[in-house]
Design a protein around this motif. Structure first.
Motif, PDB file in Angstrom:
ATOM      1  N   ILE A   1      21.843  -7.654  11.468  1.00 42.57           N
ATOM      2  CA  ILE A   1      21.690  -6.252  11.868  1.00 42.57           C
ATOM      3  C   ILE A   1      20.549  -5.658  11.055  1.00 42.57           C
ATOM      4  O   ILE A   1      20.589  -5.637   9.823  1.00 42.57           O
ATOM      5  CB  ILE A   1      22.989  -5.454  11.630  1.00 42.57           C
ATOM      6  N   PHE A   2      19.517  -5.195  11.744  1.00 38.94           N
ATOM      7  CA  PHE A   2      18.292  -4.726  11.095  1.00 38.94           C
ATOM      8  C   PHE A   2      18.173  -3.206  11.287  1.00 38.94           C
ATOM      9  O   PHE A   2      17.777  -2.742  12.344  1.00 38.94           O
ATOM     10  CB  PHE A   2      17.077  -5.434  11.705  1.00 38.94           C
ATOM     11  N   PHE A   3      18.541  -2.441  10.273  1.00 36.19           N
ATOM     12  CA  PHE A   3      18.397  -0.987  10.331  1.00 36.19           C
ATOM     13  C   PHE A   3      16.951  -0.623   9.973  1.00 36.19           C
ATOM     14  O   PHE A   3      16.458  -0.988   8.897  1.00 36.19           O
ATOM     15  CB  PHE A   3      19.355  -0.312   9.349  1.00 36.19           C
ATOM     16  N   SER A   4      16.280   0.071  10.881  1.00 35.34           N
ATOM     17  CA  SER A   4      14.902   0.509  10.626  1.00 35.34           C
ATOM     18  C   SER A   4      14.847   2.030  10.695  1.00 35.34           C
ATOM     19  O   SER A   4      15.146   2.634  11.727  1.00 35.34           O
ATOM     20  CB  SER A   4      13.941  -0.091  11.654  1.00 35.34           C
ATOM     21  N   ALA A   5      14.491   2.648   9.568  1.00 33.54           N
ATOM     22  CA  ALA A   5      14.434   4.114   9.477  1.00 33.54           C
ATOM     23  C   ALA A   5      12.996   4.565   9.324  1.00 33.54           C
ATOM     24  O   ALA A   5      12.148   3.837   8.805  1.00 33.54           O
ATOM     25  CB  ALA A   5      15.257   4.595   8.275  1.00 33.54           C
ATOM     26  N   HIS A   6      12.720   5.766   9.766  1.00 33.13           N
ATOM     27  CA  HIS A   6      11.407   6.343   9.511  1.00 33.13           C
ATOM     28  C   HIS A   6      11.245   6.527   8.006  1.00 33.13           C
ATOM     29  O   HIS A   6      12.159   6.986   7.327  1.00 33.13           O
ATOM     30  CB  HIS A   6      11.273   7.700  10.208  1.00 33.13           C
ATOM     31  N   GLY A   7      10.089   6.137   7.474  1.00 32.43           N
ATOM     32  CA  GLY A   7       9.871   6.238   6.037  1.00 32.43           C
ATOM     33  C   GLY A   7       9.391   7.607   5.595  1.00 32.43           C
ATOM     34  O   GLY A   7       8.970   8.432   6.412  1.00 32.43           O
TER      35      GLY A   7
ATOM     36  N   HIS B   1      23.230  -7.686   7.053  1.00 36.53           N
ATOM     37  CA  HIS B   1      22.408  -6.555   7.475  1.00 36.53           C
ATOM     38  C   HIS B   1      21.314  -6.303   6.457  1.00 36.53           C
ATOM     39  O   HIS B   1      21.425  -6.688   5.291  1.00 36.53           O
ATOM     40  CB  HIS B   1      23.261  -5.296   7.650  1.00 36.53           C
ATOM     41  N   VAL B   2      20.241  -5.641   6.909  1.00 40.28           N
ATOM     42  CA  VAL B   2      19.155  -5.210   6.032  1.00 40.28           C
ATOM     43  C   VAL B   2      18.760  -3.800   6.444  1.00 40.28           C
ATOM     44  O   VAL B   2      19.030  -3.361   7.558  1.00 40.28           O
ATOM     45  CB  VAL B   2      17.927  -6.144   6.111  1.00 40.28           C
ATOM     46  N   LEU B   3      18.103  -3.100   5.517  1.00 38.10           N
ATOM     47  CA  LEU B   3      17.576  -1.755   5.781  1.00 38.10           C
ATOM     48  C   LEU B   3      16.106  -1.754   5.381  1.00 38.10           C
ATOM     49  O   LEU B   3      15.750  -2.184   4.287  1.00 38.10           O
ATOM     50  CB  LEU B   3      18.342  -0.700   4.975  1.00 38.10           C
ATOM     51  N   ALA B   4      15.242  -1.282   6.277  1.00 37.97           N
ATOM     52  CA  ALA B   4      13.816  -1.192   5.997  1.00 37.97           C
ATOM     53  C   ALA B   4      13.280   0.117   6.575  1.00 37.97           C
ATOM     54  O   ALA B   4      13.964   0.817   7.322  1.00 37.97           O
ATOM     55  CB  ALA B   4      13.072  -2.393   6.582  1.00 37.97           C
ATOM     56  N   TYR B   5      12.021   0.434   6.225  1.00 38.33           N
ATOM     57  CA  TYR B   5      11.410   1.712   6.608  1.00 38.33           C
ATOM     58  C   TYR B   5      10.093   1.483   7.344  1.00 38.33           C
ATOM     59  O   TYR B   5       9.272   0.655   6.950  1.00 38.33           O
ATOM     60  CB  TYR B   5      11.176   2.570   5.366  1.00 38.33           C
ATOM     61  N   GLN B   6       9.887   2.237   8.407  1.00 44.87           N
ATOM     62  CA  GLN B   6       8.716   2.090   9.258  1.00 44.87           C
ATOM     63  C   GLN B   6       7.852   3.356   9.255  1.00 44.87           C
ATOM     64  O   GLN B   6       8.214   4.364   8.664  1.00 44.87           O
ATOM     65  CB  GLN B   6       9.160   1.780  10.695  1.00 44.87           C
TER      66      GLN B   6
ATOM     67  N   GLU C   1      17.833 -14.559  15.065  1.00 43.83           N
ATOM     68  CA  GLU C   1      18.380 -13.537  15.960  1.00 43.83           C
ATOM     69  C   GLU C   1      18.648 -12.252  15.179  1.00 43.83           C
ATOM     70  O   GLU C   1      19.338 -12.272  14.154  1.00 43.83           O
ATOM     71  CB  GLU C   1      19.664 -14.059  16.600  1.00 43.83           C
ATOM     72  N   ILE C   2      18.070 -11.140  15.642  1.00 41.10           N
ATOM     73  CA  ILE C   2      18.313  -9.852  14.994  1.00 41.10           C
ATOM     74  C   ILE C   2      18.595  -8.775  16.037  1.00 41.10           C
ATOM     75  O   ILE C   2      18.161  -8.881  17.187  1.00 41.10           O
ATOM     76  CB  ILE C   2      17.123  -9.404  14.110  1.00 41.10           C
ATOM     77  N   VAL C   3      19.320  -7.753  15.601  1.00 37.64           N
ATOM     78  CA  VAL C   3      19.530  -6.551  16.415  1.00 37.64           C
ATOM     79  C   VAL C   3      19.015  -5.372  15.601  1.00 37.64           C
ATOM     80  O   VAL C   3      19.546  -5.072  14.524  1.00 37.64           O
ATOM     81  CB  VAL C   3      21.022  -6.349  16.772  1.00 37.64           C
ATOM     82  N   VAL C   4      17.984  -4.721  16.106  1.00 40.40           N
ATOM     83  CA  VAL C   4      17.357  -3.602  15.396  1.00 40.40           C
ATOM     84  C   VAL C   4      18.071  -2.309  15.737  1.00 40.40           C
ATOM     85  O   VAL C   4      18.344  -2.030  16.912  1.00 40.40           O
ATOM     86  CB  VAL C   4      15.862  -3.494  15.749  1.00 40.40           C
ATOM     87  N   VAL C   5      18.383  -1.541  14.704  1.00 35.07           N
ATOM     88  CA  VAL C   5      19.034  -0.240  14.873  1.00 35.07           C
ATOM     89  C   VAL C   5      18.063   0.846  14.405  1.00 35.07           C
ATOM     90  O   VAL C   5      17.764   0.932  13.215  1.00 35.07           O
ATOM     91  CB  VAL C   5      20.339  -0.141  14.051  1.00 35.07           C
TER      92      VAL C   5
ATOM     93  N   ARG D   1      17.277  -4.580  20.498  1.00 35.65           N
ATOM     94  CA  ARG D   1      17.288  -3.256  19.872  1.00 35.65           C
ATOM     95  C   ARG D   1      18.396  -2.402  20.453  1.00 35.65           C
ATOM     96  O   ARG D   1      18.598  -2.364  21.679  1.00 35.65           O
ATOM     97  CB  ARG D   1      15.952  -2.517  20.059  1.00 35.65           C
ATOM     98  N   VAL D   2      19.089  -1.686  19.571  1.00 35.70           N
ATOM     99  CA  VAL D   2      20.091  -0.708  20.006  1.00 35.70           C
ATOM    100  C   VAL D   2      19.355   0.485  20.615  1.00 35.70           C
ATOM    101  O   VAL D   2      18.420   1.016  20.005  1.00 35.70           O
ATOM    102  CB  VAL D   2      20.947  -0.243  18.805  1.00 35.70           C
ATOM    103  N   PRO D   3      19.717   0.921  21.815  1.00 36.91           N
ATOM    104  CA  PRO D   3      19.037   2.071  22.411  1.00 36.91           C
ATOM    105  C   PRO D   3      19.331   3.350  21.648  1.00 36.91           C
ATOM    106  O   PRO D   3      20.365   3.468  20.989  1.00 36.91           O
ATOM    107  CB  PRO D   3      19.624   2.131  23.829  1.00 36.91           C
ATOM    108  N   ALA D   4      18.400   4.283  21.720  1.00 32.58           N
ATOM    109  CA  ALA D   4      18.650   5.598  21.123  1.00 32.58           C
ATOM    110  C   ALA D   4      19.791   6.282  21.869  1.00 32.58           C
ATOM    111  O   ALA D   4      20.069   5.991  23.033  1.00 32.58           O
ATOM    112  CB  ALA D   4      17.387   6.451  21.183  1.00 32.58           C
TER     113      ALA D   4
END
Length: 387
Positions: free
Chosen positions: A191-197, A231-236, A263-267, A300-303
């Motif tokens: 599970i790949f959490f991607s947040a605005h940085g 899971h991981v958390l990163a910033y874009q 295999e990843i699922v981006v959140v 990717r998980v939809p908004a």
């Protein structure tokens, strides 16, 4: 009883190619987006950045149809929220106030006054509070309230953030579970959490609680999800030469690929509407990075958009906010956490930490001034024959 209104706050986005450059100018003219020691530098710098980035941004928007869908989706959210409130016996007029494009926040406030709204709930469509998102809009609204006697007559309350709301968290967990279940190995996909940085200085110097709230949101979703996946958390979406929150999304994708993850699922953890950063940055740019790193299945998980569970929780937030003690703009800046809006600091001489920070900032400003002169072909260095 007076008329009730709900003001939804969002970023805004260009709807056609010709909107891109003025949108970027509005964005980078905001001192909460780029913090400078001298206010007179803000607009020239915004012009340089907007002009230099416009063509590339237009190309990015072309990849998703030519413009941002954010206004349309926000209008759909507003309509769904009004209907949900009405079904709960709460008749309210819902307004949209965008920070950097139409309908601007100022336009929404004019409509609120014209409609003779007496009670107002201000709800940012950002789950997590940040100086550069909700904080910027609150600062603008506070200025409008200070200057306008008619606005001072409106009873208002602010919802600062809602990253840990049970309904919102549950909706996110449900969407994530649906994507995981479609994976080849549902329990092994990362599970790949991607947040605005945001710049690190916002957190370390200005007390921005954004990173803390992002991490709290991730924890809440995982606890609700109850799956064994790593899971991981990163910033874009970082911009410019300063240090932003890390790890960066593209770096983390490459690292996972190097570890053999397939295999990843981006959140998209900080986005509740589809827009350029989900449809183009994640779906196109980061997907390419992942594939090049050896990640074979990228989902990717939809908004949330108008997800019924999410809209229902927004309506409950509005109802609860009206029943509780009002929260005003001065309280939203969380003085107990030392959250500071622009300008943050006074000039300091000597070998102090603040002085060192200003030296770095002034060096960056000097570089940007040089770039402005190179780009425009005018300035003191040209006059002296040095360029």
């Amino acid at each position: 009883m007076g008329r009730v209104g709900v003001l939804l706050l969002n970023l805004g986005g260009p709807e056609q190619p010709s909107d891109v450059r003025p949108f970027l100018y509005n964005l980078f003219s905001d001192p909460e987006i780029i913090r400078l020691p001298f206010s007179w530098l803000q607009k020239p710098l915004a012009w340089v950045i907007a002009t230099s980035r416009a063509k590339r941004s237009q190309e990015n928007y072309k990849e998703i149809g030519g413009g941002s869908p954010l206004r349309r989706i926000t209008e759909e959210q507003a309509h769904a929220l009004a209907e949900n409130l009405r079904a709960k016996g709460n008749d309210a007029q819902v307004y949209i106030g965008m920070r950097y494009w139409h309908p601007f926040t100022e336009e929404a406030v004019d409509r609120i006054k014209a409609d003779d709204i007496s009670d107002l709930v201000i709800l940012p469509l950002y789950p997590q509070f940040s100086i550069s998102t909700s904080g910027s809009s609150f600062r603008l609204l506070e200025d409008l309230w200070t200057q306008d006697e008619a606005l001072k007559q409106i009873n208002y309350t602010v919802i600062p953030s809602w990253y840990d709301r049970p309904g919102y968290v549950q909706a996110m967990a449900h969407l994530l579970a649906q994507e995981l279940d479609q994976c080849e190995n549902p329990h092994e996909a990362v599970i790949f959490f991607s947040a605005h940085g945001v710049p690190v200085s916002y957190v370390e110097e200005a007390g921005d609680p954004y990173q803390q709230e992002i991490e709290g949101c991730v924890d809440a979703i995982l606890k609700t999800l109850q799956r064994p996946n790593d899971h991981v958390l990163a910033y874009q979406s970082r911009v410019g030469p300063v240090e932003w929150l890390q790890p960066y999304t593209e770096d983390m994708l490459q690292e996972l690929g190097n570890q053999g993850v397939k295999e990843i699922v981006v959140v998209p953890i900080s986005f509740i509407s589809e827009h350029i950063e989900t449809l183009q940055e994640i779906d196109i740019e980061y997907r390419e990075v992942a594939e090049e790193a050896g990640i074979q299945n990228f989902r990717r998980v939809p908004a949330l958009n108008t997800n019924p569970e999410f809209i229902d929780d927004l309506a409950n937030m509005v109802i609860e906010a009206r029943q509780q003690t009002p929260i005003h703009f001065s309280e939203v800046m969380r003085p107990q956490n030392n959250v500071k809006l622009y300008p943050q600091e006074r000039w300091e001489w000597g070998l102090t930490n603040a002085a060192e920070r200003w030296n770095g900032r002034l060096a960056m400003i000097g570089f940007l001034a040089l770039m402005l002169e190179l780009f425009s072909g005018h300035g003191p260095l040209h006059s002296l024959g040095l360029l």
